[in-house]
Design a protein around this motif. Structure first.
Motif, short mmCIF file in Angstrom:
data_model
loop_
_atom_site.label_atom_id
_atom_site.label_comp_id
_atom_site.label_asym_id
_atom_site.label_seq_id
_atom_site.Cartn_x
_atom_site.Cartn_y
_atom_site.Cartn_z
N GLU A 172 2.03 69.90 -5.13
CA GLU A 172 2.42 69.40 -6.45
C GLU A 172 1.94 70.33 -7.56
O GLU A 172 2.66 70.61 -8.52
CB GLU A 172 1.85 67.99 -6.65
CG GLU A 172 2.51 66.94 -5.76
CD GLU A 172 1.80 65.60 -5.83
OE1 GLU A 172 0.67 65.55 -6.37
OE2 GLU A 172 2.38 64.61 -5.32
N GLU A 173 0.71 70.83 -7.41
CA GLU A 173 0.14 71.73 -8.43
C GLU A 173 0.90 73.06 -8.51
O GLU A 173 0.88 73.72 -9.54
CB GLU A 173 -1.33 71.99 -8.12
CG GLU A 173 -2.22 70.76 -8.32
CD GLU A 173 -3.63 70.98 -7.83
OE1 GLU A 173 -4.49 70.14 -8.14
OE2 GLU A 173 -3.88 71.98 -7.12
N ASN A 174 1.54 73.43 -7.40
CA ASN A 174 2.27 74.69 -7.36
C ASN A 174 3.79 74.50 -7.37
O ASN A 174 4.54 75.43 -7.04
CB ASN A 174 1.85 75.49 -6.12
CG ASN A 174 0.45 76.06 -6.24
OD1 ASN A 174 0.26 77.16 -6.75
ND2 ASN A 174 -0.55 75.30 -5.79
N ASN A 175 4.21 73.29 -7.74
CA ASN A 175 5.64 72.98 -7.87
C ASN A 175 6.42 73.27 -6.60
O ASN A 175 7.53 73.82 -6.63
CB ASN A 175 6.25 73.75 -9.05
CG ASN A 175 5.63 73.38 -10.38
OD1 ASN A 175 5.47 72.19 -10.68
ND2 ASN A 175 5.26 74.38 -11.18
N LEU A 176 5.82 72.90 -5.47
CA LEU A 176 6.47 73.09 -4.18
C LEU A 176 6.98 71.75 -3.65
O LEU A 176 6.29 70.74 -3.73
CB LEU A 176 5.49 73.69 -3.17
CG LEU A 176 4.92 75.07 -3.50
CD1 LEU A 176 3.84 75.44 -2.49
CD2 LEU A 176 6.02 76.11 -3.51
N LYS A 177 8.18 71.76 -3.11
CA LYS A 177 8.74 70.57 -2.48
C LYS A 177 8.27 70.51 -1.03
O LYS A 177 7.99 71.54 -0.42
CB LYS A 177 10.26 70.62 -2.53
CG LYS A 177 10.85 70.73 -3.93
CD LYS A 177 12.35 70.92 -3.86
CE LYS A 177 12.95 71.11 -5.25
NZ LYS A 177 14.41 71.38 -5.20
N LYS A 178 8.18 69.30 -0.49
CA LYS A 178 7.73 69.18 0.90
C LYS A 178 8.66 69.93 1.86
O LYS A 178 8.22 70.43 2.89
CB LYS A 178 7.61 67.71 1.31
CG LYS A 178 8.91 66.92 1.27
CD LYS A 178 8.69 65.47 1.68
CE LYS A 178 8.30 65.35 3.13
NZ LYS A 178 8.19 63.95 3.59
N GLU A 179 9.94 70.04 1.49
CA GLU A 179 10.90 70.76 2.32
C GLU A 179 10.59 72.25 2.38
O GLU A 179 11.10 72.97 3.25
CB GLU A 179 12.32 70.56 1.79
CG GLU A 179 12.85 69.15 1.90
CD GLU A 179 12.29 68.20 0.84
OE1 GLU A 179 11.73 68.70 -0.16
OE2 GLU A 179 12.40 66.98 1.02
N GLU A 180 9.76 72.73 1.46
CA GLU A 180 9.41 74.15 1.41
C GLU A 180 8.08 74.44 2.12
O GLU A 180 7.57 75.55 2.04
CB GLU A 180 9.32 74.61 -0.05
CG GLU A 180 10.65 74.48 -0.79
CD GLU A 180 10.53 74.74 -2.28
OE1 GLU A 180 11.48 75.32 -2.85
OE2 GLU A 180 9.49 74.38 -2.87
N ILE A 181 7.56 73.43 2.81
CA ILE A 181 6.25 73.55 3.45
C ILE A 181 6.36 73.40 4.96
O ILE A 181 7.02 72.50 5.47
CB ILE A 181 5.28 72.50 2.89
CG1 ILE A 181 5.08 72.74 1.39
CG2 ILE A 181 3.94 72.54 3.62
CD1 ILE A 181 4.31 71.68 0.69
N MET A 182 5.69 74.31 5.66
CA MET A 182 5.61 74.27 7.12
C MET A 182 4.15 74.06 7.49
O MET A 182 3.24 74.57 6.82
CB MET A 182 6.13 75.58 7.72
CG MET A 182 6.03 75.68 9.24
SD MET A 182 6.71 77.26 9.87
CE MET A 182 8.48 76.93 9.71
N ALA A 183 3.89 73.28 8.54
CA ALA A 183 2.52 73.04 8.99
C ALA A 183 2.44 73.12 10.50
O ALA A 183 3.31 72.61 11.21
CB ALA A 183 2.04 71.67 8.51
N PHE A 184 1.38 73.77 11.00
CA PHE A 184 1.13 73.91 12.43
C PHE A 184 -0.12 73.12 12.82
O PHE A 184 -1.13 73.16 12.11
CB PHE A 184 0.88 75.38 12.79
CG PHE A 184 2.08 76.27 12.77
CD1 PHE A 184 2.77 76.56 13.94
CD2 PHE A 184 2.52 76.83 11.58
CE1 PHE A 184 3.88 77.40 13.92
CE2 PHE A 184 3.62 77.67 11.55
CZ PHE A 184 4.31 77.95 12.72
N GLY A 185 -0.07 72.44 13.97
CA GLY A 185 -1.25 71.72 14.45
C GLY A 185 -1.14 71.36 15.91
O GLY A 185 -0.11 71.57 16.55
N ASP A 186 -2.24 70.80 16.44
CA ASP A 186 -2.25 70.42 17.86
C ASP A 186 -2.92 69.07 18.12
O ASP A 186 -2.73 68.49 19.18
CB ASP A 186 -2.98 71.48 18.70
CG ASP A 186 -4.48 71.41 18.52
OD1 ASP A 186 -5.20 71.16 19.50
OD2 ASP A 186 -4.95 71.60 17.38
N GLY A 187 -3.72 68.57 17.17
CA GLY A 187 -4.49 67.35 17.42
C GLY A 187 -4.00 66.16 16.62
O GLY A 187 -3.18 66.30 15.70
#
Length: 279
Positions: free
Chosen positions: A202-217
Motif C-alpha cells: 500500500e505504501e508503494n502503490n502496489l496492487k496485490k496482483e503485482e506481488i509474488m510470494a514464495f514459501g514452504d511452511g
C-alpha cells in the motif's frame, strides 16, 4: 505477469536443508532486481538470524521477521514495526506450559531466552545460528511482551494437545503457526507475514496482483493466499501447496532460482549447478 515485488521465505525456500544460500539463488534474486522488481525477505526467523542472508542477497527493502511481528530496515538496522505478545498473556502461557513440563523459548529484543538448555535448544541454535541465553524461570524473567514464543515438540500427538490447549484458552489473544514440523510458533493475534507485506504494498502503490510470494511452511499460508501469485515449493506443507497458484521445484534443487529464471527470462546458467547439487 506484471510483477513488481517478490517476497521470499528463507528456510525451505531460498535456503537448502543445510540452511545454505546458493550463489545461483543470489544471482537470480539480483537479476530480478535489475529488471526493476523489488525483493524482500519474509521469515519466521529472528532479525539477527536472518541478517547474514539479507546481506548476502544485498536486500534494501524492509525485512519481515518473526512471522510478521517485527519489520526492520536492513540498511540502518532500525525497527519499522513491532507488535509483541501482551506481557500478561505471555506470562500466563509461560506459566501453564511450565506446569505441563513443555519446552518453551521466548524472544525479546531480538535475543533468544530459555529456562535451561536441552537438545531442543541445540536444534534451534543450529538452525538459527544464534546462542540462547539461559535465564531460569521465563515467567519471572519477562518484563515486557515477547516478539514471539516458540514451543518445540517432536511428538505429533503431544503437539496437537498443546495447540488445542492454547486455542481453547488464548484464541482471542494469539496466533499459532509453524515453520518446521516440530515447531509451534506463537505471536500476537492478527500477526502474519501477509500483514506487513500488504502494508508495504500500500505504501508503494502496489496492487496485490503485482506481488509474488514464495514459501514452504504453514507460516507462509496467509502470505501465499494474499499475494497475486503465491508460489509454494515442491517440498512445502501439503496445505500450502494446495493454496498456491503455482509450484516451484525443491529447495535443495535451486527451486526458486530455477522458477525465476524460467518465468522472468533471466538467461542464467542454472541446470548444470542443479546436477552438481544432486551429486
Amino acid at each position: 505477469m506484471n510483477i513488481k515485488l517478490i517476497s521470499f521465505d528463507l528456510d525451505g525456500t531460498l535456503l537448502n536443508d543445510q540452511h545454505q544460500l546458493h550463489e545461483k539463488t543470489i544471482e537470480a534474486v539480483q537479476a530480478i532486481r535489475q529488471k526493476g522488481i523489488k525483493t524482500l525477505i519474509a521469515t519466521g526467523r529472528m532479525y539477527i538470524s536472518a541478517k547474514p542472508y539479507v546481506n548476502s542477497l544485498e536486500m534494501k527493502d524492509p525485512v519481515i521477521t518473526y512471522n510478521g511481528a517485527l519489520v526492520m530496515n536492513p540498511l540502518l538496522d532500525q525497527e519499522i514495526y513491532h507488535s509483541p505478545i501482551p506481557l500478561d498473556i505471555a506470562k500466563d502461557i509461560s506459566k501453564r506450559l511450565k506446569e505441563g513440563n513443555y519446552y518453551l523459548q521466548t524472544f525479546l529484543d531480538d535475543t533468544l531466552y530459555v529456562a535451561e538448555k536441552n537438545d531442543f535448544t541445540l536444534k534451534y541454535e543450529n538452525i538459527a545460528g544464534v546462542e540462547a541465553q539461559v535465564v531460569g524461570d521465563l515467567t519471572e524473567f519477562m518484563d515486557k511482551g515477547p516478539t514471539k514464543m516458540l514451543i518445540i515438540e517432536e511428538d505429533e500427538s503431544v503437539q496437537i494437545e498443546i495447540q488445542n490447549f492454547l486455542l481453547d484458552n488464548f484464541s482471542d489473544e494469539i496466533e499459532i503457526t509453524s515453520s518446521y514440523p516440530s515447531f509451534l510458533e506463537i505471536t500476537k493475534k492478527g500477526i502474519s507475514k501477509a500483514v506487513p507485506l500488504k502494508k508495504y504494498a500500500e505504501e508503494n502503490n502496489l496492487k496485490k496482483e503485482e506481488i509474488m510470494a514464495f514459501g514452504d511452511g504453514l507460516n507462509d499460508l496467509k502470505m501465499i493466499e494474499w499475494a497475486g501469485q503465491g508460489i509454494a515449493m515442491e517440498n512445502a506443507h501439503p496445505g500450502l501447496r494446495e493454496a498456491a497458484d503455482d509450484i516451484a521445484q525443491n529447495n535443495n534443487q535451486l527451486g526458486v532460482a530455477r522458477y525465476l529464471n524460467d518465468k522472468f527470462d533471466l538467461a542464467l546458467e542454472i541446470e548444470a549447478e542443479v546436477e552438481k547439487e544432486k551429486n
